[in-house]
Write an enzyme that holds these catalytic residues in place. Sequence first.
Site, mmCIF file in Angstrom:
data_model
loop_
_atom_site.group_PDB
_atom_site.id
_atom_site.type_symbol
_atom_site.label_atom_id
_atom_site.label_comp_id
_atom_site.label_asym_id
_atom_site.label_seq_id
_atom_site.Cartn_x
_atom_site.Cartn_y
_atom_site.Cartn_z
ATOM 1 C CE LYS A 1 -1.781 2.569 3.036
ATOM 2 N NZ LYS A 1 -1.551 3.918 2.435
ATOM 3 C CD GLU B 1 13.090 3.651 8.274
ATOM 4 O OE1 GLU B 1 12.956 4.278 9.268
ATOM 5 O OE2 GLU B 1 12.953 3.864 7.060
ATOM 6 C CD GLU C 1 10.271 11.820 12.644
ATOM 7 O OE1 GLU C 1 9.092 11.454 12.336
ATOM 8 O OE2 GLU C 1 11.244 11.376 11.757
HETATM 9 O O1 TXE Z 1 2.534 9.168 8.694
HETATM 10 P P1 TXE Z 1 1.670 7.794 8.824
HETATM 11 P P2 TXE Z 1 1.958 10.743 8.311
HETATM 12 C C1 TXE Z 1 6.444 10.624 10.485
HETATM 13 C C2 TXE Z 1 6.777 12.251 10.388
HETATM 14 C C3 TXE Z 1 5.458 12.740 9.956
HETATM 15 C C4 TXE Z 1 4.564 11.978 10.860
HETATM 16 C C5 TXE Z 1 3.292 11.880 10.058
HETATM 17 O O2 TXE Z 1 7.083 12.884 11.625
HETATM 18 O O3 TXE Z 1 5.299 14.173 10.172
HETATM 19 O O4 TXE Z 1 5.271 10.792 10.627
HETATM 20 O O5 TXE Z 1 3.299 11.379 8.606
HETATM 21 C C6 TXE Z 1 -0.172 4.619 6.716
HETATM 22 N N1 TXE Z 1 -2.784 1.482 9.955
HETATM 23 N N2 TXE Z 1 7.008 10.099 9.483
HETATM 24 O O6 TXE Z 1 0.768 11.002 9.046
HETATM 25 O O7 TXE Z 1 0.140 8.094 9.299
HETATM 26 C C7 TXE Z 1 -0.610 5.540 5.906
HETATM 27 O O8 TXE Z 1 -1.444 5.474 4.793
HETATM 28 C C8 TXE Z 1 -2.078 1.034 8.952
HETATM 29 C C9 TXE Z 1 8.223 9.466 9.354
HETATM 30 O O9 TXE Z 1 2.163 10.454 6.874
HETATM 31 O O10 TXE Z 1 2.505 7.029 9.867
HETATM 32 C C10 TXE Z 1 0.835 5.619 4.961
HETATM 33 O O11 TXE Z 1 1.024 4.661 3.941
HETATM 34 N N3 TXE Z 1 -1.452 1.927 8.096
HETATM 35 C C11 TXE Z 1 8.402 8.385 8.282
HETATM 36 C C12 TXE Z 1 1.880 5.294 6.102
HETATM 37 O O12 TXE Z 1 1.232 4.523 7.132
HETATM 38 C C13 TXE Z 1 -1.651 3.302 8.388
HETATM 39 C C14 TXE Z 1 7.805 8.790 7.015
HETATM 40 C C15 TXE Z 1 2.802 6.380 6.734
HETATM 41 O O13 TXE Z 1 1.623 7.206 7.355
HETATM 42 C C16 TXE Z 1 -2.427 3.659 9.312
HETATM 43 C C17 TXE Z 1 6.372 9.490 7.095
HETATM 44 C C18 TXE Z 1 -2.914 2.665 10.326
HETATM 45 N N4 TXE Z 1 -3.817 2.876 11.286
HETATM 46 C C19 TXE Z 1 5.954 9.953 8.321
HETATM 47 N N5 TXE Z 1 -2.383 4.977 9.397
HETATM 48 C C20 TXE Z 1 9.695 7.736 8.104
HETATM 49 N N6 TXE Z 1 9.891 6.803 9.164
HETATM 50 O O14 TXE Z 1 10.374 8.046 7.204
HETATM 51 C C21 TXE Z 1 -1.864 5.470 8.361
HETATM 52 N N7 TXE Z 1 -1.024 4.508 7.707
#
Ligand code: TXE
Length: 497
Positions: free
Chosen positions: A189, A265, A396
């Site tokens: 996804k 990660e 972060e």
């Molecule tokens: O992340 P999400 P978001 C951190 C970074 C950023 C914050 C929020 O600090 O500001 O997270 O970003 C999926 N069950 N990182 O809101 O929500 C979602 O659809 C399963 C660090 O975008 O964690 C997407 O595909 N999946 C990071 C993925 O999770 C779910 C990179 C990431 O989204 C879900 C991105 C659920 N309940 C953000 N809810 C890094 N480690 O590099 C969301 N998703």
Amino acid sequence: MANLFVELKTPVSGTYQQPTGLFINNEFVEGVDKQTFEVTNPTTEEVICSVSEATEKDVDIAVAAARAAFNGSWRQTSPQQRSILLIKLADLCEKNTDLLASVESLDNGKSISLARGDVGAVVGCLRYYGGWADKIEGKTIDIAPDMFHYTRQEPIGVCGQIIPWNFPLLMLAWKIGPALATGNTVVMKTAEQTPLSGLVFARLVKEAGFPPGVLNIITGFGKVAGAAISAHMGIDKVAFTGSTLVGRQVMKAAASSNLKKVTLELGGKSPNIVFNDADIEAAVSWVNFGIYYNHGQCCCAGSRIYVQEGVYDQFVAAFKKRAEENKVGDPFHPETFQGPQVSQIQYDRIMAYIQSGKDQGATVETGGGRHGEKGYFIQPTIFSNVTNDMKIMQEEIFGPVCAISKFSTEDDVIALGNDSTYGLAAAIHTKDLNTAIRVSNALHAGTVWVNCYNLLNHQLPFGGYKESGIGRELGEAALANYTQTKSVAIRLGGPLF
Ligand code: TXE
């Protein structure tokens, strides 16, 4: 039947056919409920197109396709054929570099030069794991003369993979590379903010000749499709990259469904340490790259900068000058270094962090506001005089914002560096090899860079200590996430019980 392609144009690759459906069984299909969602261009804030939104029912269909392929065509594909397919996919990505990179810039806002770099890293990663596919080996273990023991490294099965929007194509490659090399099938996804490049990539998957169902790529929201993957009884392993908050939810869902294997990660708040004896010009350059690369949207961004007191003033002045020279603007301009943040939501989050830094009394050395009038652009921002208890030093931010603080001794900076719930990366700038090795050993981080930053490579494992994650991506280490060991004991004769 809806048309699941739309003609789009990018300034670099010109007109192309963008798929908008879910890629299941090597075909683009509509979601069962025919729902769609809009994709926004972060540079213009305008809608690019709409793509299908996967629901739980679509996840079920994708999992069934992946299961059928795992039990059928993919199982019958030899390791060497898997290797050839992955390398062919890498070649196709390389051939389509301009297209993939420009779709990435359009959708994510990253500069075209960074996006081309990402595609190069995708190609390298797929070739690397293609190379591993026919080198997955077990062991023979000599235990008794009348017995024969050996182990096999077998695939886990159907893997659910959930990726974020900061490196849409690269995260996809990091995840599918080791999964497919080791004989698993995948339901991937992509992030709702950046679904376009994954769908263009999906066309290349089919063109490379992967059997249907081996790699399914679906677009949709985390709370629906992502949650359905984490809790699915037909998925044997879930790999997630994203926020720590959602990482916990994924792990809980895995635990309360079928105890699927989990790798995570997650976020980071990585310390970047400049000692008195560092080459200051080089340190400034790497610190700048460490925080502003990809607009600060890196899990390993060097966002906490600790500078030793002897060079603090000199460093801050030089770094401020450097940050102000970073070219911010249109991602398709060849000289742009920093484009817009990915979304309005991320823009608002980052601006709220900037406000909190101001409210808590840190000094704004440069930036601290919006860049331009349109698009989610934020000025490269440096806060100095930041203490470790401030929000901007602990949480972060995931944007072009860093916090600088002064330190006196090596012991002090090790304590400050480790004062975080995260442990993804760290860096040290010094000319003294002893300092470099001593401090890198003492820091609680999965990666430590010395006199550089953000230099990742597909051959080198990457992942987090503490709340930055579980498991390692890249390198040989990632293969362990996608295989399970079977021990076989054969009696060659001898007494009966
Ligand atoms: O992340 P999400 P978001 C951190 C970074 C950023 C914050 C929020 O600090 O500001 O997270 O970003 C999926 N069950 N990182 O809101 O929500 C979602 O659809 C399963 C660090 O975008 O964690 C997407 O595909 N999946 C990071 C993925 O999770 C779910 C990179 C990431 O989204 C879900 C991105 C659920 N309940 C953000 N809810 C890094 N480690 O590099 C969301 N998703």
